[in-house]
Design a protein around this motif. Structure first.
Motif, short mmCIF file in Angstrom:
data_model
loop_
_atom_site.label_atom_id
_atom_site.label_comp_id
_atom_site.label_asym_id
_atom_site.label_seq_id
_atom_site.Cartn_x
_atom_site.Cartn_y
_atom_site.Cartn_z
N CYS A 233 0.82 -1.23 0.00
CA CYS A 233 0.00 0.00 0.00
C CYS A 233 0.85 1.27 0.00
CB CYS A 233 -0.95 -0.01 1.20
SG CYS A 233 -0.16 0.32 2.79
N GLY A 234 2.05 1.20 0.57
CA GLY A 234 2.92 2.37 0.59
C GLY A 234 2.71 3.31 1.77
N HIS A 235 1.63 3.10 2.53
CA HIS A 235 1.38 4.05 3.63
C HIS A 235 1.24 3.42 5.01
CE1 HIS A 235 -2.82 2.89 3.34
NE2 HIS A 235 -2.79 3.14 2.06
N CYS A 236 1.19 2.09 5.12
CA CYS A 236 1.06 1.49 6.46
C CYS A 236 2.40 1.57 7.19
CB CYS A 236 0.58 0.04 6.36
SG CYS A 236 1.84 -1.11 5.78
N CYS B 246 5.27 -0.44 5.56
CA CYS B 246 5.71 0.16 4.30
C CYS B 246 6.61 1.36 4.59
CB CYS B 246 4.52 0.60 3.46
SG CYS B 246 3.74 -0.75 2.57
N CYS C 253 3.62 -5.67 4.33
CA CYS C 253 2.61 -4.60 4.31
C CYS C 253 1.29 -5.11 4.91
CB CYS C 253 2.40 -4.17 2.86
SG CYS C 253 0.91 -3.20 2.57
N GLN C 254 0.60 -4.23 5.62
CA GLN C 254 -0.68 -4.62 6.25
C GLN C 254 -1.80 -4.77 5.23
OE1 GLN C 254 -1.61 -1.84 9.46
NE2 GLN C 254 0.52 -1.91 10.11
N ASN C 255 -1.61 -4.20 4.05
CA ASN C 255 -2.70 -4.18 3.06
C ASN C 255 -2.27 -4.86 1.75
OD1 ASN C 255 -4.38 -2.42 4.77
ND2 ASN C 255 -2.73 -0.97 4.39
ZN ZN Z 1 1.60 -1.17 3.47
#
Ligand code: ZN
Ligand code: NAD
Length: 363
Positions: free
Chosen positions: A98-101, A104, A112-114
């Motif tokens: 996702c790039g934002h968790c 990441c 990554c969580q997503n």
């Molecule tokens: Zn992530």
């Protein structure tokens, strides 16, 4: 622009089996890359989805095109894509983060969580064309053969596990000589490990383990399996355990054969909880235990490409079988029985090539 329809090997309904279906060519967004698939490889996960086991029933939302190990040639790029252009030879990291968790942001994108997986959660590479976010494309050196380009995903799993701790000069036990275990043997040897032991129940795969460079291949059903490893390591056990089976017995044997202070890198995925003697096998041993998931983005890809370009990895024993998309039933059956290493599918083969590949398929 490429439009129209294409053939894809899909999970069409919530039941056992797969089907070839005609589907629209994916629409390419501004940051997407459309790749024409040269070769795609069948993974153990695809076999689980074919068989519609408990895990698949909880995870897969049909209809979806399978395939997450592949290489191909860029067909088209979105308007914001600058890193690759049509005609480039590429593979891709199919885990999309996702790039934002938190992970990441910490540079741990592989956990990554997503996380979404192309070929599992969205349409994959068992098709003439596959759409990939540009951030996940991995440009390949033309010197890397197509068959190697098609298996970078599992090779990356092996490289990630082998290089997750010290390896040069180390004694290593690889439990499970499926495709990933076999690759781990070759990678460990290429990275300078000393004695590599392999355990494997299937005699054909034990033979392959030796071909891939294992020094000793052991039948885990043999009562003296662990004793043999202890004896050959002067009574101390191996420095590193690379667990590549997901089998409870293999995991327990692996810990018994690990030396005090050793590292256990666990990649195989057990289907049930595994009883472990934490006191004896981990705590009093001062062992380092680590889970290995996917490939580090993109450290593993850099390491793997470097090993391949240096000509350090001979993975030839894994190959041999190829199939046109429509022969998928035969290919899946062979893999199910453990008769083959990796089988490559060629979704874009011409009619003449399809016939030739199909005729070459071993009975
Ligand atoms: Zn992530
Ligand atoms: P595979 O199922 O082909 O290989 C497992 C091998 O272990 C088989 O050859 C099997 O005969 C052998 N085995 C079974 N019982 C054993 C025992 N008691 N001792 C020794 N060997 C035994 O699978 P693969 O594609 O090579 O993948 C290996 C494992 O890694 C699987 O569990 C898979 O689900 C898992 N996996 C994990 C990740 C990750 O990111 N962590 C990614 C891909 C696959």
């Amino acid at each position: 622009m490429t439009t129209g329809t294409m053939n894809a090997l899909r999970k069409v309904r919530a039941a056992k089996g797969l089907e070839i279906a005609e589907v629209p060519v994916p629409a390419v967004g501004a940051r997407d890359v459309l790749v024409r698939v040269s070769a795609a490889s069948i993974c153990g996960t695809d076999l689980h989805i074919y068989g519609w086991d408990r895990w698949s029933q909880g995870r897969i939302k049909p209809p979806v095109t399978l395939g997450h190990e592949f290489c191909g040639v860029v067909e088209q790029v979105g308007e914001e894509v600058t890193a690759v252009k049509p005609g480039d030879f590429v593979s891709a990291e199919m885990h999309v983060n996702c790039g934002h968790c938190r992970q990441c942001r910490l540079g741990e994108a592989h956990i990554c969580q997503n996380l979404k997986i192309i070929g599992i959660d969205q349409d994959g590479a068992f098709a003439e064309l596959v759409k990939i976010p540009a951030s996940n494309i991995w440009k390949l050196d033309a010197a890397i053969p197509e068959r190697y380009g098609a298996i970078l995903d599992p090779l990356g799993n092996a490289v990630h596990a082998v290089l997750a701790g010290p390896i040069a000069g180390q004694t290593v036990l690889v439990t499970g000589s499926g495709p990933i275990g076999l690759m781990a043997i070759a990678v460990a040897k290429a990275c300078g490990s000393s004695t590599v032991f392999a355990t494997e129940t299937n005699p054909q795969r034990r033979a392959m383990a030796l071909q891939m460079g294992a020094d000793v291949a052991i039948d885990p059903a043999n009562e003296g399996a662990v004793a043999r490893i202890l004896r050959d390591t002067g009574g101390t056990g191996v420095d590193a355990l690379l667990e590549m089976s997901g089998n409870a017995t293999a995991i327990q044997q692996g810990f018994s054969a690990l030396r005090a202070g050793g590292r256990a890198s666990l990649l195989g995925i057990p289907t049930e909880n595994v009883p472990l003697d934490l006191v004896k096998d981990v705590i009093f041993k001062g062992a380092t235990v680590q889970g290995i998931y996917g490939r580090r983005m993109y450290e593993t890809w850099v390491q793997m490409t470097a090993l391949l370009k240096a000509g350090r990895l001979n993975l030839e024993p894994l190959f041999g079988e190829q199939a046109p998309l429509e022969k998928f039933e035969d290919a899946f059956a062979k893999l199910q029985h453990g008769w083959a290493g990796k089988i490559l599918l060629h979704p874009n083969a011409s009619i003449a090539e399809r016939t030739q590949i199909a005729n070459e398929m071993k009975e």
